[in-house]
Write a protein that holds these residues in place. Structure first.
Motif, PDB file in Angstrom:
ATOM      1  N   TYR A  18     -44.976  30.789  13.198  1.00 31.35           N
ATOM      2  CA  TYR A  18     -45.251  32.228  13.269  1.00 31.35           C
ATOM      3  C   TYR A  18     -44.024  33.042  12.894  1.00 31.35           C
ATOM      4  O   TYR A  18     -44.113  33.998  12.108  1.00 31.35           O
ATOM      5  N   PHE A  19     -42.870  32.686  13.429  1.00 26.20           N
ATOM      6  CA  PHE A  19     -41.658  33.452  13.134  1.00 26.20           C
ATOM      7  C   PHE A  19     -41.267  33.332  11.658  1.00 26.20           C
ATOM      8  O   PHE A  19     -40.804  34.309  11.062  1.00 26.20           O
ATOM      9  N   VAL A  20     -41.448  32.167  11.070  1.00 28.01           N
ATOM     10  CA  VAL A  20     -41.092  31.993   9.660  1.00 28.01           C
ATOM     11  C   VAL A  20     -42.026  32.806   8.767  1.00 28.01           C
ATOM     12  O   VAL A  20     -41.580  33.503   7.845  1.00 28.01           O
ATOM     13  N   LEU A  21     -43.323  32.743   9.036  1.00 23.24           N
ATOM     14  CA  LEU A  21     -44.300  33.392   8.157  1.00 23.24           C
ATOM     15  C   LEU A  21     -44.452  34.883   8.463  1.00 23.24           C
ATOM     16  O   LEU A  21     -44.424  35.717   7.556  1.00 23.24           O
ATOM     17  N   GLU A  22     -44.612  35.214   9.725  1.00 23.45           N
ATOM     18  CA  GLU A  22     -44.753  36.634  10.068  1.00 23.45           C
ATOM     19  C   GLU A  22     -43.419  37.362   9.966  1.00 23.45           C
ATOM     20  O   GLU A  22     -43.379  38.586   9.830  1.00 23.45           O
ATOM     21  N   GLY A  23     -42.325  36.590  10.017  1.00 29.90           N
ATOM     22  CA  GLY A  23     -41.005  37.208   9.920  1.00 29.90           C
ATOM     23  C   GLY A  23     -40.818  37.988   8.627  1.00 29.90           C
ATOM     24  O   GLY A  23     -40.321  39.115   8.635  1.00 29.90           O
ATOM     25  N   ILE A  62     -51.731  33.829  17.555  1.00 30.81           N
ATOM     26  CA  ILE A  62     -52.940  33.684  18.368  1.00 30.81           C
ATOM     27  C   ILE A  62     -53.118  32.234  18.792  1.00 30.81           C
ATOM     28  O   ILE A  62     -53.444  31.932  19.950  1.00 30.81           O
ATOM     29  N   THR A  63     -52.879  31.314  17.865  1.00 32.07           N
ATOM     30  CA  THR A  63     -53.007  29.898  18.170  1.00 32.07           C
ATOM     31  C   THR A  63     -51.959  29.453  19.179  1.00 32.07           C
ATOM     32  O   THR A  63     -52.247  28.688  20.107  1.00 32.07           O
ATOM     33  N   ALA A  64     -50.726  29.940  19.015  1.00 26.68           N
ATOM     34  CA  ALA A  64     -49.663  29.589  19.965  1.00 26.68           C
ATOM     35  C   ALA A  64     -49.992  30.094  21.360  1.00 26.68           C
ATOM     36  O   ALA A  64     -49.825  29.380  22.354  1.00 26.68           O
ATOM     37  N   GLY A  65     -50.464  31.345  21.457  1.00 21.38           N
ATOM     38  CA  GLY A  65     -50.839  31.885  22.760  1.00 21.38           C
ATOM     39  C   GLY A  65     -52.002  31.130  23.377  1.00 21.38           C
ATOM     40  O   GLY A  65     -51.999  30.846  24.585  1.00 21.38           O
ATOM     41  N   GLY A  66     -52.997  30.783  22.562  1.00 22.78           N
ATOM     42  CA  GLY A  66     -54.123  30.008  23.065  1.00 22.78           C
ATOM     43  C   GLY A  66     -53.706  28.623  23.532  1.00 22.78           C
ATOM     44  O   GLY A  66     -54.196  28.128  24.564  1.00 22.78           O
ATOM     45  N   ALA A  67     -52.799  27.986  22.803  1.00 21.18           N
ATOM     46  CA  ALA A  67     -52.315  26.664  23.200  1.00 21.18           C
ATOM     47  C   ALA A  67     -51.529  26.740  24.510  1.00 21.18           C
ATOM     48  O   ALA A  67     -51.640  25.861  25.372  1.00 21.18           O
TER      49      ALA A  67
END
Length: 344
Positions: A18-23, A62-67
Motif C-alpha cells: 500500500y505504501f509503495v503504490l499509494e505513496g 482495505i485488504t490490510a485492514g481486513g486482514a
C-alpha cells in the motif's frame, strides 16, 4: 512457522504494498498545484497519470485492514479505538480525494476545478503525513492498560519521533510521486516534476535518514540494520538517478526506499503488534492478539487462492496503462491516446 507469525508477515507485506503504490498517488496529489495553472491541461495530465490505478492502489489498505481485523482482532480493536481521531481524518481525506477525482471534470469552470484541486491536495497530504504519525506511534508504543485499552490522548501521539515519522512519509511520498510523474508523463509536466523531485529531496533525504537511524537505535533488531541502511542508500541513489534523468531507475529506488523503510518498521515492531509504554506486560503481541488457529487456517487458504489472481489483475492493469500521458492526448489532438479519464 506459526500461522500467527505468517499472518503478521502477510499484513506487513500488504501495508508495504500500500505504501509503495499509494505513496506515489499521494505524491502526485500533493504536487498538483505545481504542475500548472488551475485551469491548465498540465494538471489534467498529472491527474490522468494516476487515473487508471489510484483506486486499485487503495484496495491494499482495505485488504490490510481486513486482514488485521480477522487475524488480530485485539490489535485491530486497540489500534482503531486508540488512534480514532487521526484514522478518522485519514478516512475523511481519502473520501474527499476520491470525490474530487470524480467531480473535478464535471464542470468547465476554473473556480470549480480549483476547489476540487484543493480537496485533492488535502486528501493526499493529510494521509501521507498521518500514516507516518500512526505507524511511528505503533512502533514506539502507546499508553495502554491491562485490558489493552489505549489511554493516550491526542497530545500523547504528537511526540517528536511520531512527528518526524509523519514528516518522513510526507516528504518521501512527495518525492516518490514526483519521480513517478517524470516516468509517466512528457512535456511541461515532466520538466516540472523533475524540479519537484529535486526540491522534495531536500526534505526527504535528511528526514528519512534521521528517522531510520532513530528507529534502528531505539527499536530496531540486529537484522533490521542492513534493511535500514539499504533504505537510506536507495533514497540517495534515487535522488542521484533523478538528477541524471534516469527515471526508471529513480522510481525503482524510491519504491525500494519506501518498501525497506516499511520492513524496518514492522521488523522493529515484532513480536509486538502494539507495545504498551505503561507496562511491557500489557503489550499486545503476535500471540496474545491473534485469532484461533482455525480462523487463520481458513484465511490462509482463501489468500492462497485469491491473492495471485488479484496480483495478476493489478499487474495487467499497470501494463495496459504503461504509456506516458501527454497534453496532446488530453486535448484529443493525438489519435493514439485517451482524451479523458474519470479522474480528470
Amino acid at each position: 512457522m506459526e500461522l500467527a507469525v505468517i499472518w503478521f508477515i502477510a499484513i506487513a507485506v500488504l501495508w508495504t504494498g500500500y505504501f509503495v503504490l499509494e505513496g506515489f498517488d499521494f505524491g502526485v496529489g500533493i504536487l498538483l498545484p505545481f504542475m500548472g495553472r488551475r485551469d491548465s491541461v498540465d494538471r489534467r495530465v498529472a491527474i490522468n497519470a494516476i487515473g487508471p490505478v489510484w483506486d486499485a492502489n487503495e484496495v491494499w489498505m482495505i485488504t490490510a485492514g481486513g486482514a488485521m481485523f480477522a487475524a488480530f482482532p485485539a490489535w485491530y480493536a486497540s489500534l482503531f479505538s486508540g488512534f480514532y481521531l487521526p484514522l478518522l481524518v485519514i478516512l475523511v481525506a481519502l473520501i474527499l480525494r476520491a470525490v474530487a477525482f470524480e467531480y473535478r471534470g464535471k464542470r468547465d469552470d476554473p473556480v470549480w476545478r480549483a476547489r476540487w484541486d484543493r480537496a485533492i491536495v488535502f486528501g493526499s497530504a493529510a494521509p501521507a503525513f498521518l500514516w507516518g504519525l500512526v505507524f511511528a506511534n505503533v512502533v514506539r508504543g502507546v499508553a495502554m492498560d491491562s485490558d489493552h485499552i489505549v489511554t493516550a490522548g491526542l497530545l500523547g501521539l504528537l511526540h517528536p519521533y511520531a512527528l518526524l515519522g509523519g514528516v518522513t512519509t510526507l516528504s518521501l511520498f512527495t518525492l516518490h510521486g514526483a519521480v513517478f510523474l517524470t516516468l509517466k508523463t512528457d512535456g511541461p509536466v515532466r520538466a516540472r516534476a523533475r524540479r519537484a523531485a529535486v526540491g522534495a529531496a531536500w526534505s526527504a533525504v535528511p528526514s528519512g535518514a534521521i528517522f531510520l537511524a532513530w528507529t534502528q537505535i531505539a527499536h530496531g533488531a540486529a537484522w533490521t540494520l542492513p534493511v535500514a541502511v539499504a533504505a537510506a542508500a536507495a533514497l540517495v541513489g534515487a535522488v542521484a538517478a533523478a538528477r541524471l534523468r534516469r527515471e526508471g531507475l529513480s522510481f525503482t529506488l524510491t519504491a525500494v526506499t519506501v518498501a525497506a523503510a516499511s520492513v524496518t518498521l514492522f521488523g522493529s515492531l515484532f513480536p509486538n503488534v502494539l507495545p504498551s509504554t505503561t507496562d511491557p506486560a500489557f503489550s499486545l503481541t503476535v500471540w496474545n492478539a491473534s485469532s484461533a488457529d482455525y480462523t487463520l487456517t481458513v484465511m490462509s487458504w482463501v489468500a492462497v487462492v485469491f491473492l495471485p489472481l488479484i496480483l495478476l489483475y493489478q499487474g495487467w492493469s499497470y501494463w495496459v496503462f504503461r504509456r506516458r500521458v501527454t497534453g496532446e492526448q488530453i486535448t484529443g489532438t493525438s489519435a493514439d491516446g485517451p482524451k479523458e479519464v474519470s479522474a480528470s
